[in-house]
Design an enzyme around this catalytic site. Structure first.
Site, PDB file in Angstrom:
ATOM      1  N   LYS A 262     -31.933  49.149  26.524  1.00 46.91           N
ATOM      2  CA  LYS A 262     -30.959  49.789  25.632  1.00 46.91           C
ATOM      3  C   LYS A 262     -29.810  48.812  25.342  1.00 46.91           C
ATOM      4  CE  LYS A 262     -29.343  54.498  24.835  1.00 46.91           C
ATOM      5  NZ  LYS A 262     -29.888  54.672  23.499  1.00 46.91           N
TER       6      LYS A 262
ATOM      7  N   GLU B 108     -41.490  53.361  17.621  1.00 53.51           N
ATOM      8  CA  GLU B 108     -40.558  54.490  17.746  1.00 53.51           C
ATOM      9  C   GLU B 108     -39.668  54.561  16.517  1.00 53.51           C
ATOM     10  OE1 GLU B 108     -37.549  54.224  20.828  1.00 53.51           O
ATOM     11  OE2 GLU B 108     -37.646  52.047  20.814  1.00 53.51           O
TER      12      GLU B 108
HETATM   13  N1  PLP Z   1     -35.354  55.279  21.504  1.00 54.43           N
HETATM   14  C1  PLP Z   1     -34.190  54.804  21.093  1.00 54.43           C
HETATM   15  C2  PLP Z   1     -34.182  53.577  20.245  1.00 54.43           C
HETATM   16  C3  PLP Z   1     -32.994  55.451  21.460  1.00 54.43           C
HETATM   17  O1  PLP Z   1     -31.811  54.992  21.046  1.00 54.43           O
HETATM   18  C4  PLP Z   1     -33.051  56.602  22.253  1.00 54.43           C
HETATM   19  C5  PLP Z   1     -31.831  57.272  22.686  1.00 54.43           C
HETATM   20  O2  PLP Z   1     -31.361  57.146  23.754  1.00 54.43           O
HETATM   21  C6  PLP Z   1     -34.301  57.074  22.660  1.00 54.43           C
HETATM   22  C7  PLP Z   1     -35.432  56.386  22.261  1.00 54.43           C
HETATM   23  C8  PLP Z   1     -34.438  58.287  23.495  1.00 54.43           C
HETATM   24  O3  PLP Z   1     -34.131  58.054  24.843  1.00 54.43           O
HETATM   25  P1  PLP Z   1     -33.567  59.216  25.760  1.00 54.43           P
HETATM   26  O4  PLP Z   1     -34.513  60.354  25.649  1.00 54.43           O
HETATM   27  O5  PLP Z   1     -33.551  58.622  27.119  1.00 54.43           O
HETATM   28  O6  PLP Z   1     -32.215  59.543  25.242  1.00 54.43           O
HETATM   29  C1  COI Z   2     -29.013  58.732  22.368  1.00 50.74           C
HETATM   30  O1  COI Z   2     -29.851  59.541  21.960  1.00 50.74           O
HETATM   31  O2  COI Z   2     -28.311  58.985  23.349  1.00 50.74           O
HETATM   32  C2  COI Z   2     -28.803  57.445  21.724  1.00 50.74           C
HETATM   33  O3  COI Z   2     -28.289  56.588  22.369  1.00 50.74           O
HETATM   34  C3  COI Z   2     -29.154  57.229  20.325  1.00 50.74           C
HETATM   35  C4  COI Z   2     -27.966  56.750  19.551  1.00 50.74           C
HETATM   36  C5  COI Z   2     -28.390  55.908  18.422  1.00 50.74           C
HETATM   37  C6  COI Z   2     -27.115  57.897  19.102  1.00 50.74           C
END
Ligand code: PLP
Ligand code: COI
Length: 349
Positions: A189, A225
């Site tokens: 991330k 994704e």
């Molecule tokens: N993919 C991306 C690029 C994201 O920014 C996020 C957000 O956090 C996710 C997937 C989903 O991850 P999570 O379910 O851990 O928030």
């Molecule tokens: C999240 O879902 O928490 C993310 O970090 C995505 C963001 C682009 C808002």
């Protein structure tokens, strides 16, 4: 510094996904190989050196989490240890120091507790978004890691990521850009991944879609994704499939939804590469999943110059995604039994 116990008078149900300044944020500093204890600050501004690697070379990363109010008033996080683990995986990849899980959780809990007034009440449909971040702040001109870092956690009350309330049906457009190389930073991330995606999102929006959908950058065949969420697909034959790729973020929401699809809905769950064009005829329902997106049904995808619609001509929420949304959100909000111990109560004293 006084922490208010009275709730803000906000129209919680009308909130969108925007930054709203709250009263306190948590900050700890890493220098000379050690973390400070950390403290709550009132200012949302960070004084950063003009030579900071976070600014020049994007040596920074972040996490996204939510706190929800349960019917009995408890404030719940969702699987926060997975966000801590992922931040440390990203930190390792970007040569930043590990944030000990104790510091991560203490910072998140402190920021949530100190902003009690801003935590949306149960039943409002809103939640408190939590943004932990780790940035390289010391001065550096050459391309090498920072020596000083800040771990900060701020929070903001938010509503749905995609505009309409409840479960909004969204659309995606396959991007002509790549998000992440097979051995690049897509599984982490890192903020740098998102800067590169801004133009892709702009192009997708020009086609009338909400977001870009990325295919694997090596063959442009398999689903990777969306710009801010992972993808899940309900396919013919009671199958629930999510793309396996080295270049996507390991979504906490996706991992949870796959468990629910298997255990609660008795679906055949598969985590494998999905050949978009070849498998499209098998798609019954598609959704984007993430902390901000929750589980957003995808009604249509733009592929090679045409739209492909799914359930209800791309205009309705299908039964699989509706059920999974209800299960997931029910657990997150403390309304349904949490058999896996996924929720984590934030002590309020
Ligand atoms: N993919 C991306 C690029 C994201 O920014 C996020 C957000 O956090 C996710 C997937 C989903 O991850 P999570 O379910 O851990 O928030
Ligand atoms: C999240 O879902 O928490 C993310 O970090 C995505 C963001 C682009 C808002």
């Amino acid at each position: 510094m006084s922490i208010s116990k009275a709730k803000q008078e906000l129209n919680w149900a009308e909130l969108g996904f925007q930054y709203r300044q709250t009263d306190f944020r948590f900050s700890a500093t890493y220098s000379d190989g050690a973390w400070s204890a950390g403290e709550l600050l009132e200012s949302p501004l960070i004084a950063v050196h003009e030579g900071a690697p976070a600014l020049h070379y994007a040596q920074q990363c972040f996490e996204g989490m939510k706190a929800q109010t349960a019917p009995d008033g408890r404030v719940l996080l969702f699987r926060p240890e997975l966000n801590s683990e992922r931040m440390n995986q990203t930190a390792e990849r970007l040569l930043m120091p590990q944030v000990p899980v104790e510091l991560f959780l203490r910072g998140v809990e402190a920021a949530v507790r100190a902003n009690y007034a801003w935590i949306p009440p149960h039943g409002s449909g809103a939640s408190l978004y939590i943004r932990p971040m780790l940035i390289g702040v010391g001065e550096n001109l050459g391309l090498r890691p920072a020596r000083t870092f800040e771990f900060r956690v701020f929070v903001s009350p938010v509503g749905p990521y995609y505009k309409s309330a409840g479960m909004a049906v969204i659309s995606l457009a396959v991007s002509e850009f790549d998000r992440a190389a097979p051995a690049g930073t897509g599984a982490f991330k890192a903020g740098a991944n998102y800067a590169g995606g801004l133009l892709a999102t702009r192009h997708a929006q020009a086609l009338g879609a909400n977001e870009a959908l990325y295919l694997d950058s090596k063959t442009r065949t398999y689903i990777d994704e969306a710009g801010s969420a992972n993808i899940v697909v309900a396919m013919k034959g009671n199958r629930f499939v999510s793309p396996k790729s080295n270049a996507i973020l390991p979504s906490v929401t996706r991992r949870s939804v796959m468990t629910l699809a298997e255990e609660q809905m008795k679906m055949q769950v598969e985590n494998r590469p999905i050949d978009l064009r070849a498998e499209l005829p098998e798609f019954e329902e598609v959704a984007a999943c993430g902390t901000a997106a929750v589980l957003s049904p995808v009604g249509r995808i733009w592929v090679d110059g045409e739209w492909h619609a799914f359930y209800g001509n791309g205009e309705k929420v299908g039964p699989v995604m509706q059920k999974l949304f209800d299960l997931l959100v029910g657990i997150q909000r403390g309304e349904l039994a949490d058999v896996h111990g996924w929720t984590h109560e934030v002590p309020m004293e």
